[in-house]
Design a protein around this motif. Structure first.
Motif, PDB file in Angstrom:
ATOM      1  N   PRO A   1      -7.528 -16.856  13.147  1.00  2.46           N
ATOM      2  CA  PRO A   1      -7.686 -15.296  12.723  1.00  2.46           C
ATOM      3  C   PRO A   1      -8.579 -15.046  11.724  1.00  2.46           C
ATOM      4  O   PRO A   1      -8.583 -14.092  11.167  1.00  2.46           O
ATOM      5  N   GLY A   2      -9.566 -15.776  11.513  1.00  3.56           N
ATOM      6  CA  GLY A   2     -10.456 -15.661  10.345  1.00  3.56           C
ATOM      7  C   GLY A   2     -10.074 -16.504   8.778  1.00  3.56           C
ATOM      8  O   GLY A   2     -10.614 -16.021   7.987  1.00  3.56           O
ATOM      9  N   ARG A   3      -9.091 -16.998   8.893  1.00  2.00           N
ATOM     10  CA  ARG A   3      -8.785 -17.819   7.714  1.00  2.00           C
ATOM     11  C   ARG A   3      -7.864 -19.188   8.182  1.00  2.00           C
ATOM     12  O   ARG A   3      -7.519 -19.023   9.261  1.00  2.00           O
ATOM     13  N   LEU A   4      -8.080 -20.147   6.978  1.00  2.00           N
ATOM     14  CA  LEU A   4      -7.456 -21.430   7.300  1.00  2.00           C
ATOM     15  C   LEU A   4      -6.722 -21.730   5.953  1.00  2.00           C
ATOM     16  O   LEU A   4      -7.256 -21.465   4.818  1.00  2.00           O
ATOM     17  N   GLN A   5      -5.569 -22.202   6.241  1.00  2.00           N
ATOM     18  CA  GLN A   5      -4.583 -22.706   4.972  1.00  2.00           C
ATOM     19  C   GLN A   5      -4.900 -24.040   4.603  1.00  2.00           C
ATOM     20  O   GLN A   5      -4.201 -24.723   5.600  1.00  2.00           O
ATOM     21  N   ILE A   6      -5.039 -24.602   3.487  1.00  2.00           N
ATOM     22  CA  ILE A   6      -5.065 -25.790   3.353  1.00  2.00           C
ATOM     23  C   ILE A   6      -4.196 -26.111   1.917  1.00  2.00           C
ATOM     24  O   ILE A   6      -4.741 -25.856   0.529  1.00  2.00           O
ATOM     25  N   GLY A   7      -2.964 -26.295   2.138  1.00  2.00           N
ATOM     26  CA  GLY A   7      -2.125 -26.185   0.742  1.00  2.00           C
ATOM     27  C   GLY A   7      -1.825 -24.702   0.486  1.00  2.00           C
ATOM     28  O   GLY A   7      -1.780 -23.897   0.876  1.00  2.00           O
ATOM     29  N   ARG A   8      -2.462 -24.876  -1.060  1.00  2.00           N
ATOM     30  CA  ARG A   8      -2.326 -23.447  -1.599  1.00  2.00           C
ATOM     31  C   ARG A   8      -3.870 -22.833  -1.730  1.00  2.00           C
ATOM     32  O   ARG A   8      -3.974 -21.653  -2.315  1.00  2.00           O
ATOM     33  N   TYR A   9      -4.767 -23.363  -0.996  1.00  2.00           N
ATOM     34  CA  TYR A   9      -6.150 -23.002  -0.682  1.00  2.00           C
ATOM     35  C   TYR A   9      -6.279 -22.407   0.509  1.00  2.00           C
ATOM     36  O   TYR A   9      -5.986 -22.981   1.447  1.00  2.00           O
TER      37      TYR A   9
ATOM     38  N   VAL B   1     -15.930 -13.729   6.283  1.00  2.00           N
ATOM     39  CA  VAL B   1     -16.187 -12.516   5.885  1.00  2.00           C
ATOM     40  C   VAL B   1     -16.358 -11.590   7.140  1.00  2.00           C
ATOM     41  O   VAL B   1     -16.002 -10.661   7.387  1.00  2.00           O
ATOM     42  N   SER B   2     -17.021 -12.434   8.366  1.00  2.00           N
ATOM     43  CA  SER B   2     -17.244 -11.595   9.500  1.00  2.00           C
ATOM     44  C   SER B   2     -16.212 -12.198  10.579  1.00  2.00           C
ATOM     45  O   SER B   2     -16.112 -13.396  10.651  1.00  2.00           O
TER      46      SER B   2
ATOM     47  N   LYS C   1     -22.837 -16.259  12.262  1.00  2.00           N
ATOM     48  CA  LYS C   1     -21.523 -15.360  11.726  1.00  2.00           C
ATOM     49  C   LYS C   1     -21.045 -15.983  10.364  1.00  2.00           C
ATOM     50  O   LYS C   1     -20.386 -15.493   9.732  1.00  2.00           O
ATOM     51  N   SER C   2     -21.866 -17.242   9.864  1.00  2.00           N
ATOM     52  CA  SER C   2     -21.679 -17.920   8.915  1.00  2.00           C
ATOM     53  C   SER C   2     -20.065 -18.111   8.572  1.00  2.00           C
ATOM     54  O   SER C   2     -19.490 -17.763   7.409  1.00  2.00           O
ATOM     55  N   SER C   3     -19.540 -18.706   9.558  1.00  3.21           N
ATOM     56  CA  SER C   3     -17.921 -18.827   9.615  1.00  3.21           C
ATOM     57  C   SER C   3     -17.700 -20.098   8.668  1.00  3.21           C
ATOM     58  O   SER C   3     -17.807 -21.041   9.180  1.00  3.21           O
ATOM     59  N   ASN C   4     -16.778 -19.866   7.418  1.00  2.97           N
ATOM     60  CA  ASN C   4     -16.491 -20.987   6.911  1.00  2.97           C
ATOM     61  C   ASN C   4     -15.326 -21.602   7.572  1.00  2.97           C
ATOM     62  O   ASN C   4     -15.158 -22.772   7.353  1.00  2.97           O
ATOM     63  N   VAL C   5     -14.454 -21.040   8.283  1.00  4.08           N
ATOM     64  CA  VAL C   5     -13.179 -21.577   9.189  1.00  4.08           C
ATOM     65  C   VAL C   5     -14.026 -22.644  10.270  1.00  4.08           C
ATOM     66  O   VAL C   5     -13.250 -23.864  10.340  1.00  4.08           O
ATOM     67  N   GLY C   6     -14.698 -22.125  11.099  1.00  9.07           N
ATOM     68  CA  GLY C   6     -15.262 -22.666  12.094  1.00  9.07           C
ATOM     69  C   GLY C   6     -16.025 -24.098  11.480  1.00  9.07           C
ATOM     70  O   GLY C   6     -16.087 -25.117  12.002  1.00  9.07           O
ATOM     71  N   MET C   7     -16.946 -23.852  10.369  1.00  9.10           N
ATOM     72  CA  MET C   7     -17.563 -25.026   9.792  1.00  9.10           C
ATOM     73  C   MET C   7     -16.649 -25.890   9.251  1.00  9.10           C
ATOM     74  O   MET C   7     -16.939 -27.376   9.297  1.00  9.10           O
ATOM     75  N   SER C   8     -15.438 -25.469   8.487  1.00  6.02           N
ATOM     76  CA  SER C   8     -14.481 -26.352   7.883  1.00  6.02           C
ATOM     77  C   SER C   8     -13.700 -27.389   9.075  1.00  6.02           C
ATOM     78  O   SER C   8     -13.542 -28.580   8.841  1.00  6.02           O
ATOM     79  N   LYS C   9     -13.663 -26.801  10.357  1.00  9.02           N
ATOM     80  CA  LYS C   9     -12.894 -27.440  11.233  1.00  9.02           C
ATOM     81  C   LYS C   9     -13.835 -28.582  11.779  1.00  9.02           C
ATOM     82  O   LYS C   9     -13.312 -29.455  12.166  1.00  9.02           O
ATOM     83  N   VAL C  10     -15.019 -28.089  11.953  1.00  2.46           N
ATOM     84  CA  VAL C  10     -15.969 -29.155  12.563  1.00  2.46           C
ATOM     85  C   VAL C  10     -16.159 -30.240  11.577  1.00  2.46           C
ATOM     86  O   VAL C  10     -16.345 -31.622  11.612  1.00  2.46           O
ATOM     87  N   ALA C  11     -16.273 -30.031  10.127  1.00  2.00           N
ATOM     88  CA  ALA C  11     -16.077 -30.900   8.939  1.00  2.00           C
ATOM     89  C   ALA C  11     -15.112 -31.579   9.114  1.00  2.00           C
ATOM     90  O   ALA C  11     -15.094 -33.205   8.700  1.00  2.00           O
ATOM     91  N   PHE C  12     -13.864 -31.277   9.327  1.00  2.00           N
ATOM     92  CA  PHE C  12     -12.788 -31.970   9.447  1.00  2.00           C
ATOM     93  C   PHE C  12     -13.009 -33.165  10.223  1.00  2.00           C
ATOM     94  O   PHE C  12     -12.185 -34.493  10.079  1.00  2.00           O
ATOM     95  N   ASP C  13     -13.345 -32.742  11.474  1.00  2.00           N
ATOM     96  CA  ASP C  13     -13.491 -33.871  12.759  1.00  2.00           C
ATOM     97  C   ASP C  13     -14.365 -35.020  12.098  1.00  2.00           C
ATOM     98  O   ASP C  13     -14.125 -36.183  12.579  1.00  2.00           O
ATOM     99  N   ILE C  14     -15.527 -34.595  11.560  1.00  2.00           N
ATOM    100  CA  ILE C  14     -16.569 -35.554  11.324  1.00  2.00           C
ATOM    101  C   ILE C  14     -16.313 -36.409   9.767  1.00  2.00           C
ATOM    102  O   ILE C  14     -16.729 -37.592   9.581  1.00  2.00           O
TER     103      ILE C  14
END
Length: 578
Positions: free
Chosen positions: A317-325, A330-331, A346-359
C-alpha cells in the motif's frame, strides 16, 4: 750627560728599519693591488655597488578549450621605500600619502616605526600610470619594482574552477594552485650599478632572461560556462535556495565542459570576501544523492540476470515496515504493481527496496564502487573530497534498502555526473579531466553494455512518459534522466533537519547517441516546493537545450516531415498565365 737613546743606538736603528719595512710593505701592497691584483679591488668595488635586480616573469595564460583567455597576467607597479632616506623628506610625506591614496597619519606612523630599516612596501599592484604619478614627485627614498598581477576576464563565472593567486602571484586556490609549477615563470636577472644610497647609476647587462610560465588549456567551454552560470543563478534566486551546483561532462572524453556554483565571488576584487562563497561545492561538498541512485541500483539488479525491465513488483500500500523503520512512497502506483521502469518513473522506494532485498546489498555496493563512488575522481583539484560508500560485512535489510534509494552514502556533484556519464557511455567509465584532452581515453567497462542500454531506455521513459520528469525535456531531442529529493542531515545532532532538502536531477542527452551528461544540485529551496523534478529538472532542461545547440549536436526527436501536395505543372502554368 748623554741621552738615553744614545746609550742604545741599535734600538733607534731597529725602529727605523721596522718603519721602513712597514712603508715598503704598504707600498708593495698598493702596487700589487693596482698593477698585479687589480681584480681584487674591482671585485670589492663591485660588491658594494654592483647589484642583481630580478626581472619578473609573467605567469602562464589559462584558456578554455577554444582558446578564450580565462586568466591573464598584467604588468603592475610596486612602490617601495627606504625609511632611512625618507626620514630626511618629512615635508613630502603628506604629498606621498595623497598620491598613494593612503591616510597621511597612518603612513607617518609606519615610516617612523621603520626608521631604522632600509626597506618597506609602500603600495603594491598599482597600474603603471598610478606608479609613475608617485615617482614623478621625486621623493628621496621612493623606488619602483615591476611585477605582474592576475586578471580573470570572466570574473565570477569561472572563479571556482580557476581559483586565484596571492599578492606574490603564487597560486592559492583552484587550478591556479593545482598547476602552480606549470604556470609559474622563472624570473630573470639584470646587473646594475648603484651608489651607496641605492640609486641606480647604470644598467650593465641582462644576466638571465626571464622565462614565462606555460599556457594551460582547460576542458571548460566558456560559452557553456556562461550558460550554466546564468541559469543556475536565476534558479537559485527564483526558488530562494541557499546554494546550488551544476556539472556538465563530455560523455565520450570525460572532460568537464562546465562547472558552476552559487554563491560565487569575483576573484578580481577579493575585498569583503565571504569564505563560504569561495568553496567549489561541486568537488568539496558531499551529500546523500537520494533517488538519483535508483538507476544504478536497477543496473545491479539487471546485471544479476534475476531481473528484466518488464518484471513487476508489488508496491501497495505504498509503505514497507522493517522493524521500527518504515519505507514510504511519495507517489502511489495504480493497481499497486509496477514494472522496473515504473519503479523509476514513480520513484518508488518500496519497489526499489524489494528488488534490492532480492539481489543483496553487496551487489549494489559493488556496482556503485565500480562507477567511482567513495573514490577520488583523479582531477587533482585542491580540497576535493571522495565522499563515503559504506561496506558492511553483513548487509541487513535496512542498510540494503537505504543504499538502493540513495541514503547512507555521500557523493559529490562531480561523482554523480560521472556515474551518469558512465551509464550514457554504454557502461564504459572514462577518466575525468579539467584539462583539454587531445585524444579520447580508453576507459574501463564497469557495467555490461546491454544493461547500460536498457537503463538508458528506462531513463528516457522517466522523462518522456506521462507522469515523468517532463520539465527536463528538451525540444527536438530525446533526454534521459532521474530526479531526486534528499533530506539534509542535521549538523551536530543525529537525524535529519525538518523541512530541509536538496533537490537533484542527473541525466544525459541525446539518448540515441549521448554526448553530454549533467548533474544539478539545488540546496534548500525555500519557496514551498523542494522535489527534484520541480526544482532541478527545469534547470537541467534549459541548460541542456542551450548546450546541445552550442555544440551543434544533431536533433534525434524531430517530428516527421509533413508531405505537401505539389500542384500540377500544367495547372500551375495556366495559373501563371492567368
Amino acid at each position: 750627560m748623554k741621552l738615553d737613546g744614545a746609550l742604545y743606538p741599535w734600538r733607534f736603528r731597529l725602529v727605523l728599519i721596522l718603519l721602513a719595512l712597514m712603508v715598503a710593505a704598504i707600498a708593495w701592497r698598493i702596487v700589487d693591488l693596482h698593477v698585479f691584483d687589480h681584480d681584487f679591488l674591482k671585485g670589492q668595488g663591485d660588491a658594494r655597488s654592483m647589484r642583481h635586480i630580478p626581472i619578473p616573469a609573467h605567469r602562464g595564460l589559462i584558456t578554455d578549450r577554444n582558446g578564450e583567455p580565462l586568466a591573464v597576467s598584467t604588468p603592475v607597479t610596486t612602490l617601495w621605500g627606504n625609511p632611512k632616506e625618507l626620514i630626511g623628506a618629512r615635508d613630502q610625506w603628506a604629498a606621498l600619502a595623497k598620491a598613494l591614496g593612503q591616510d597621511a597619519k597612518a603612513l607617518t606612523e609606519r615610516l617612523e616605526q621603520l626608521a631604522g630599516r632600509e626597506f618597506t612596501y609602500l603600495a603594491r599592484g598599482l597600474t603603471p600610470e598610478q606608479g609613475q604619478t608617485v615617482l614623478d614627485l621625486k621623493i628621496p627614498g621612493v623606488y619602483a619594482l615591476e611585477e605582474f598581477r592576475r586578471f580573470y576576464p570572466a570574473g565570477e563565472v569561472t572563479a571556482h574552477v580557476l581559483g586565484f593567486t596571492d599578492i606574490d602571484d603564487r597560486g592559492r586556490e583552484g587550478m591556479e594552485l593545482a598547476f602552480d609549477e606549470w604556470l609559474a615563470g622563472v624570473p630573470g636577472k639584470r646587473q646594475v650599478l648603484k651608489d651607496r644610497r641605492g640609486r641606480l647609476i647604470r644598467d650593465v647587462q641582462v644576466v638571465q632572461n626571464a622565462k614565462a610560465g606555460k599556457t594551460l588549456e582547460l576542458s571548460i567551454d566558456l560559452r557553456l560556462q556562461y550558460l550554466a552560470h546564468r541559469e543556475l543563478r536565476n534558479a537559485i534566486t527564483e526558488v530562494g535556495a541557499k546554494a546550488g551546483t551544476l556539472v556538465m561532462l563530455d560523455v565520450k572524453t570525460g572532460e568537464v565542459l562546465a562547472m558552476v556554483n552559487q554563491p560565487t565571488y569575483n576573484p578580481n576584487n577579493k575585498r569583503n570576501l565571504n569564505p563560504a562563497a569561495m568553496r567549489n561545492r561541486a568537488l568539496v561538498d558531499v551529500f546523500e544523492p537520494g533517488s538519483t541512485m535508483k538507476p544504478l541500483s536497477m543496473s545491479a539488479a539487471l546485471e544479476t540476470g534475476r531481473w528484466k525491465p518488464e518484471d513487476r513488483v508489488e508496491v501497495a500500500p505504498g509503505r514497507l515496515q522493517i522493524g521500527r523503520y518504515t519505507i514510504r512512497d511519495v507517489s502511489r502506483a495504480e493497481g499497486g504493481v509496477l514494472d522496473l521502469t515504473g519503479i523509476l518513473i514513480k520513484s518508488s522506494n518500496v519497489g526499489m527496496s524489494k528488488v534490492a532485498f532480492d539481489i543483496g546489498g553487496a551487489s549494489i555496493y559493488s556496482l556503485m564502487q565500480r562507477v567511482g563512488f567513495g573514490q577520488d575522481t583523479g582531477l587533482g583539484f585542491p580540497g576535493e573530497r571522495v565522499g563515503n560508500l559504506p561496506n558492511h560485512r553483513e548487509w541487513r535489510k535496512a542498510e540494503t534498502a537505504t543504499l538502493s534509494y540513495g541514503y547512507g552514502l555521500s557523493v559529490t556533484a562531480v561523482q554523480l555526473a560521472h556515474a551518469y556519464a558512465t551509464l550514457a557511455n554504454d557502461g564504459r567509465s572514462v577518466p575525468l579531466a579539467l584539462v583539454r584532452q587531445e585524444q579520447q581515453p580508453e576507459g574501463v567497462q564497469v557495467i555490461s553494455p546491454s544493461v547500460a542500454k536498457s537503463i538508458q531506455g528506462m531513463l528516457q521513459q522517466v522523462v518522456e512518459a506521462p507522469g515523468g520528469a517532463f520539465r527536463a525535456k528538451v525540444p527536438g531531442y530525446h533526454v534521459a534522466g532521474k530526479s531526486g529529493t534528499a533530506r539534509k542531515t542535521s549538523v551536530g545532532a543525529k537525524g535529519y533537519k525538518e523541512k530541509s532538502y536538496r533537490s537533484l536531477f542527473a541525466g544525459f542527452a541525446p539518448t540515441s547517441n549521448p554526448r553530454i551528461a549533467m548533474a544539478v544540485v539545488i540546496d534548500e529551496p525555500s519557496n514551498g516546493t523542494y522535489f527534484g523534478g520541480l526544482i532541478s529538472a527545469p534547470v537541467f532542461g534549459r541548460v541542456m537545450a542551450g548546450a546541445l545547440r552550442l555544440m551543434n549536436v544533431a536533433p534525434d526527436n524531430l517530428p516527421p516531415p509533413v508531405e505537401t501536395k505539389t500542384a500540377d505543372k500544367e495547372a500551375l502554368g495556366q495559373g501563371e498565365r492567368i
